[in-house]
Design a protein around this motif. Structure first.
Motif, mmCIF file in Angstrom:
data_model
loop_
_atom_site.group_PDB
_atom_site.id
_atom_site.type_symbol
_atom_site.label_atom_id
_atom_site.label_comp_id
_atom_site.label_asym_id
_atom_site.label_seq_id
_atom_site.Cartn_x
_atom_site.Cartn_y
_atom_site.Cartn_z
ATOM 1 N N LEU A 78 12.425 2.086 1.907
ATOM 2 C CA LEU A 78 10.992 2.144 1.639
ATOM 3 C C LEU A 78 10.693 2.996 0.405
ATOM 4 O O LEU A 78 9.814 2.644 -0.402
ATOM 5 C CB LEU A 78 10.247 2.705 2.847
ATOM 6 N N ARG A 79 11.415 4.094 0.237
ATOM 7 C CA ARG A 79 11.224 4.936 -0.946
ATOM 8 C C ARG A 79 11.543 4.141 -2.213
ATOM 9 O O ARG A 79 10.862 4.276 -3.236
ATOM 10 C CB ARG A 79 12.121 6.163 -0.878
ATOM 11 N N ARG A 139 3.969 6.844 4.523
ATOM 12 C CA ARG A 139 3.878 7.335 5.897
ATOM 13 C C ARG A 139 4.989 6.748 6.762
ATOM 14 O O ARG A 139 5.558 7.441 7.622
ATOM 15 C CB ARG A 139 2.511 6.970 6.475
ATOM 16 N N LEU A 140 5.295 5.485 6.549
ATOM 17 C CA LEU A 140 6.355 4.851 7.326
ATOM 18 C C LEU A 140 7.711 5.454 6.976
ATOM 19 O O LEU A 140 8.535 5.728 7.859
ATOM 20 C CB LEU A 140 6.348 3.340 7.061
ATOM 21 N N ALA A 141 7.929 5.713 5.684
ATOM 22 C CA ALA A 141 9.186 6.336 5.264
ATOM 23 C C ALA A 141 9.323 7.733 5.867
ATOM 24 O O ALA A 141 10.403 8.121 6.337
ATOM 25 C CB ALA A 141 9.245 6.408 3.741
ATOM 26 N N GLU A 142 8.253 8.485 5.861
ATOM 27 C CA GLU A 142 8.280 9.832 6.441
ATOM 28 C C GLU A 142 8.569 9.788 7.937
ATOM 29 O O GLU A 142 9.295 10.638 8.467
ATOM 30 C CB GLU A 142 6.948 10.528 6.180
ATOM 31 N N LEU A 143 8.006 8.791 8.617
ATOM 32 C CA LEU A 143 8.281 8.648 10.051
ATOM 33 C C LEU A 143 9.753 8.340 10.281
ATOM 34 O O LEU A 143 10.385 8.913 11.189
ATOM 35 C CB LEU A 143 7.404 7.532 10.634
ATOM 36 N N TYR A 144 10.316 7.457 9.474
ATOM 37 C CA TYR A 144 11.737 7.133 9.612
ATOM 38 C C TYR A 144 12.601 8.365 9.347
ATOM 39 O O TYR A 144 13.612 8.581 10.037
ATOM 40 C CB TYR A 144 12.113 6.007 8.652
ATOM 41 N N GLU A 145 12.209 9.167 8.384
ATOM 42 C CA GLU A 145 12.979 10.389 8.094
ATOM 43 C C GLU A 145 12.913 11.364 9.266
ATOM 44 O O GLU A 145 13.926 11.969 9.630
ATOM 45 C CB GLU A 145 12.426 11.044 6.823
ATOM 46 N N ARG A 146 11.755 11.487 9.861
ATOM 47 C CA ARG A 146 11.606 12.419 10.985
ATOM 48 C C ARG A 146 12.360 11.941 12.217
ATOM 49 O O ARG A 146 12.711 12.759 13.079
ATOM 50 C CB ARG A 146 10.124 12.608 11.321
ATOM 51 N N THR A 147 12.568 10.645 12.316
ATOM 52 C CA THR A 147 13.257 10.103 13.495
ATOM 53 C C THR A 147 14.712 9.731 13.202
ATOM 54 O O THR A 147 15.335 8.998 13.971
ATOM 55 C CB THR A 147 12.491 8.881 14.036
ATOM 56 N N GLY A 148 15.242 10.232 12.074
ATOM 57 C CA GLY A 148 16.675 10.080 11.795
ATOM 58 C C GLY A 148 17.110 8.728 11.297
ATOM 59 O O GLY A 148 18.300 8.404 11.354
ATOM 60 N N ARG A 149 16.206 7.922 10.768
ATOM 61 C CA ARG A 149 16.569 6.598 10.255
ATOM 62 C C ARG A 149 16.500 6.628 8.730
ATOM 63 O O ARG A 149 15.583 6.087 8.113
ATOM 64 C CB ARG A 149 15.647 5.533 10.843
ATOM 65 N N ASN A 204 0.852 -1.189 0.000
ATOM 66 C CA ASN A 204 0.000 0.000 0.000
ATOM 67 C C ASN A 204 0.893 1.247 0.000
ATOM 68 O O ASN A 204 1.645 1.479 0.946
ATOM 69 C CB ASN A 204 -0.892 -0.012 1.241
ATOM 70 N N PRO A 205 0.816 2.086 -1.047
ATOM 71 C CA PRO A 205 1.738 3.233 -1.132
ATOM 72 C C PRO A 205 1.541 4.243 -0.010
ATOM 73 O O PRO A 205 2.514 4.877 0.428
ATOM 74 C CB PRO A 205 1.407 3.844 -2.502
ATOM 75 N N HIS A 206 0.320 4.411 0.470
ATOM 76 C CA HIS A 206 0.084 5.354 1.566
ATOM 77 C C HIS A 206 0.779 4.885 2.845
ATOM 78 O O HIS A 206 1.382 5.683 3.570
ATOM 79 C CB HIS A 206 -1.416 5.511 1.813
ATOM 80 N N VAL A 207 0.697 3.586 3.103
ATOM 81 C CA VAL A 207 1.335 3.027 4.291
ATOM 82 C C VAL A 207 2.850 3.160 4.184
ATOM 83 O O VAL A 207 3.526 3.619 5.119
ATOM 84 C CB VAL A 207 0.933 1.553 4.486
ATOM 85 N N PRO A 212 8.783 -1.062 -9.825
ATOM 86 C CA PRO A 212 7.574 -1.492 -10.539
ATOM 87 C C PRO A 212 6.965 -2.725 -9.882
ATOM 88 O O PRO A 212 7.653 -3.485 -9.199
ATOM 89 C CB PRO A 212 8.091 -1.807 -11.949
ATOM 90 N N GLU A 213 5.683 -2.906 -10.107
ATOM 91 C CA GLU A 213 5.006 -4.092 -9.580
ATOM 92 C C GLU A 213 5.611 -5.335 -10.217
ATOM 93 O O GLU A 213 5.848 -5.379 -11.422
ATOM 94 C CB GLU A 213 3.505 -4.039 -9.908
ATOM 95 N N PRO A 214 5.882 -6.370 -9.410
ATOM 96 C CA PRO A 214 6.425 -7.598 -9.995
ATOM 97 C C PRO A 214 5.426 -8.247 -10.944
ATOM 98 O O PRO A 214 4.233 -8.297 -10.665
ATOM 99 C CB PRO A 214 6.675 -8.491 -8.764
ATOM 100 N N LYS A 215 5.929 -8.684 -12.102
ATOM 101 C CA LYS A 215 5.061 -9.324 -13.078
ATOM 102 C C LYS A 215 4.699 -10.734 -12.616
ATOM 103 O O LYS A 215 5.539 -11.460 -12.088
ATOM 104 C CB LYS A 215 5.751 -9.385 -14.437
ATOM 105 N N ARG A 216 3.452 -11.075 -12.837
ATOM 106 C CA ARG A 216 3.022 -12.420 -12.490
ATOM 107 C C ARG A 216 3.462 -13.397 -13.575
ATOM 108 O O ARG A 216 3.255 -13.143 -14.759
ATOM 109 C CB ARG A 216 1.502 -12.467 -12.331
ATOM 110 N N ARG A 217 4.023 -14.495 -13.161
ATOM 111 C CA ARG A 217 4.457 -15.515 -14.105
ATOM 112 C C ARG A 217 3.270 -16.388 -14.463
ATOM 113 O O ARG A 217 2.562 -16.885 -13.606
ATOM 114 C CB ARG A 217 5.580 -16.354 -13.505
#
Length: 232
Positions: free
Chosen positions: A211-212, A194-204, A188-191, A218-223
């Motif tokens: 995460l970025r 948000r998690l990446a932004e939290l890590y950036e704000r907390t210095g990780r 989920n791109p929103h999740v 790209p989405e993995p292609k289905r075989r």
């Protein structure tokens, strides 16, 4: 149509023709004829004035249509007098107060609805949003947390809960909710954002960059499964 089922269940205690008329009116709404449905429901009110259900339906429709709020309120006043512990009457009054731009009164109405029906998820979601908008982080957290326990897969609630927790300067708790949301919806791109932004704000930064990169990948292609040769 939950209230159609309820209307059917009450048929033994009510005039059958009134019950049928209400069912038909609500069916009109399902078919997209809101004006016809409202006219039908108010016709039922005229024939069965002591029945609170059509009054609740009329109030709901009037609020949904966005006009004649005084008329909606009049129906709610009578319905509440007939059935003071009906949680739906208090929920609809909350919607009415929101339409009038009175969020605090709306929140109070939703809280009463939850008092009578703690499992009323729509009321809990709306009151949580109001408390969040008003900056009452503890009340917002309470309602979002109860929702997340009842519906752990509801990712939107976890995102909002994480935001409320960050407002309280509790990044570890916020991260826990975001990781739980990611567990249900790993891509989920929103999740992920948000998690990446939290890590950036907390210095990780490394975790954030990882995460970025996932977001940009790209989405993995289905075989395709190889088909067995035909026996013909």
């Amino acid at each position: 149509m939950v209230w159609l089922i309820l209307a059917g269940a009450m048929a033994g205690a009510l005039d059958v023709s009134a019950n049928t008329a209400l069912t038909q009116a609500l069916a009109l709404e399902e078919a997209g004829d809101s004006a016809g449905a409202l006219a039908g429901v108010e016709s039922v009110i005229n024939t069965s004035p002591a029945w609170e259900l059509p009054r609740l339906e009329a109030a709901r429709m009037l609020v949904k249509l966005g006009g004649e709020l005084e008329r909606a309120e009049a129906h709610l006043d009578v319905a509440s007098a007939l059935a003071p512990e009906n949680p739906r009457a208090h929920y609809l009054r909350g919607l009415l107060w929101e339409e009038r731009g009175r969020p605090l009164l709306a929140a109070q109405s939703y809280e009463v609805a939850l008092l009578y029906r703690p499992s009323f998820e729509e009321a809990r979601f709306r009151v949580a949003g109001i408390w969040m908008a008003l900056g009452d982080w503890l009340k917002a957290e309470l309602h979002y947390r109860l929702l997340s326990r009842a519906r752990p897969e509801w990712v939107q609630v976890r995102l909002l809960l994480a935001q409320v927790l960050e407002r309280q300067e509790r990044p570890e708790d916020a991260e826990r909710e975001l990781l739980a949301a990611r567990g249900f919806q790993p891509r989920n791109p929103h999740v992920l954002r948000r998690l990446a932004e939290l890590y950036e704000r907390t210095g990780r930064q490394k975790l954030a960059q990882k995460l970025r990169a996932t977001l940009e990948a790209p989405e993995p292609k289905r075989r395709m499964r190889a088909l067995k040769p035909s026996r013909r």
